[in-house]
Scaffold this motif. Structure first.
Motif, mmCIF file in Angstrom:
data_model
loop_
_atom_site.group_PDB
_atom_site.id
_atom_site.type_symbol
_atom_site.label_atom_id
_atom_site.label_comp_id
_atom_site.label_asym_id
_atom_site.label_seq_id
_atom_site.Cartn_x
_atom_site.Cartn_y
_atom_site.Cartn_z
ATOM 1 N N ARG A 194 -0.243 12.376 0.268
ATOM 2 C CA ARG A 194 0.420 11.685 1.373
ATOM 3 C C ARG A 194 0.954 12.616 2.455
ATOM 4 N N ASP A 195 1.584 13.704 2.075
ATOM 5 C CA ASP A 195 2.254 14.562 3.051
ATOM 6 C C ASP A 195 1.294 15.236 4.017
ATOM 7 N N ASN A 196 0.125 15.638 3.529
ATOM 8 C CA ASN A 196 -0.814 16.360 4.387
ATOM 9 C C ASN A 196 -2.000 15.512 4.845
ATOM 10 N N ALA A 222 4.705 -0.620 -9.452
ATOM 11 C CA ALA A 222 3.671 0.373 -9.145
ATOM 12 C C ALA A 222 3.214 1.072 -10.421
ATOM 13 N N ARG A 223 4.152 1.365 -11.293
ATOM 14 C CA ARG A 223 3.829 2.037 -12.554
ATOM 15 C C ARG A 223 2.938 1.157 -13.432
ATOM 16 N N GLY A 231 0.785 -1.233 0.000
ATOM 17 C CA GLY A 231 0.000 0.000 0.000
ATOM 18 C C GLY A 231 0.814 1.278 0.000
ATOM 19 N N TYR A 232 1.737 1.408 0.947
ATOM 20 C CA TYR A 232 2.507 2.648 1.023
ATOM 21 C C TYR A 232 3.462 2.797 -0.149
ATOM 22 N N ASN A 233 3.886 1.687 -0.735
ATOM 23 C CA ASN A 233 4.730 1.742 -1.917
ATOM 24 C C ASN A 233 3.954 2.363 -3.079
ATOM 25 N N MET A 234 2.683 1.968 -3.235
ATOM 26 C CA MET A 234 1.848 2.541 -4.296
ATOM 27 C C MET A 234 1.598 4.027 -4.032
ATOM 28 N N ASP A 257 2.144 -0.992 6.087
ATOM 29 C CA ASP A 257 3.209 -1.157 7.055
ATOM 30 C C ASP A 257 2.842 -0.472 8.365
ATOM 31 N N ALA A 258 2.781 -1.233 9.452
ATOM 32 C CA ALA A 258 2.511 -0.649 10.773
ATOM 33 C C ALA A 258 3.501 -1.206 11.783
#
Length: 173
Positions: free
Chosen positions: A26-28, A125-126, A12-15, A57-58
């Motif tokens: 993501r940043d905000n 991901a691409r 998930g976070y990789n995508m 990832d947790a």
């Protein structure tokens, strides 16, 4: 990639980091980025018929991890001290079968090699984003075609109903 029994494991976070529209969120608004990713993957799942499992990832968050369903997608938050990569490797081992294809979507090259070694096929991901965008275009194209196609009521009515409607139109009872 359109057989019902196929499975797609997504980092998930990789995508989120690799897809421009999610990276900007993501940043905000990380939660909004996660929700948008799940919405996109739900559409993809609906179009392809694949089972989609998204792993977040947790490992730095205390707890036992969790698994739940959102938009008919299985969402996994890893356990404490377990990375998403380790969870994906474990799931790939558990889900690998000859009767179905298992795909792992990540741009992490090491994870791609490990997944390939476990019998999974790898998607960057691409590539996944391109597949999702192509599916979206195909859905929109089919919807455009359906909207342009005439759906005449006359062709769908029985002779009795047509006769009764014509009588009413002429004022006959």
């Amino acid at each position: 990639m359109r057989r019902r029994e196929d499975v797609l494991l997504v980092d998930g976070y990789n995508m989120i980091g690799a897809w421009p529209m999610l990276a900007s969120l993501r940043d905000n608004q990380l939660e909004d980025a996660r929700d948008r990713l799940l919405e996109m993957l739900a559409d993809y799942q609906g179009y392809t018929g694949m089972e989609v499992i998204v792993v977040f990832d947790a490992h730095q968050v205390p707890g036992t991890g969790s698994t739940f369903s959102q938009y008919r997608i299985t969402v996994v938050y890893t356990k404490e001290k377990e990375t998403a990569d380790a969870c994906i490797e474990r799931l790939a081992s558990e889900l690998a079968m000859r009767s179905r294809d298992l795909y792992v979507a990540t741009s992490d090259l090491v994870e791609q090699h490990v997944a390939f070694g476990k019998g999974a096929l790898r998607i960057s991901a691409r590539e996944l984003l391109i597949n999702i965008q192509q599916n979206r275009k195909a859905i929109e194209k089919s919807m455009d075609y359906e909207m342009k196609t005439r759906n005449e009521l006359n062709n769908n009515l029985s002779l009795e109903v047509k006769t009764q409607l014509e009588r009413w139109r002429r004022g006959q009872t």
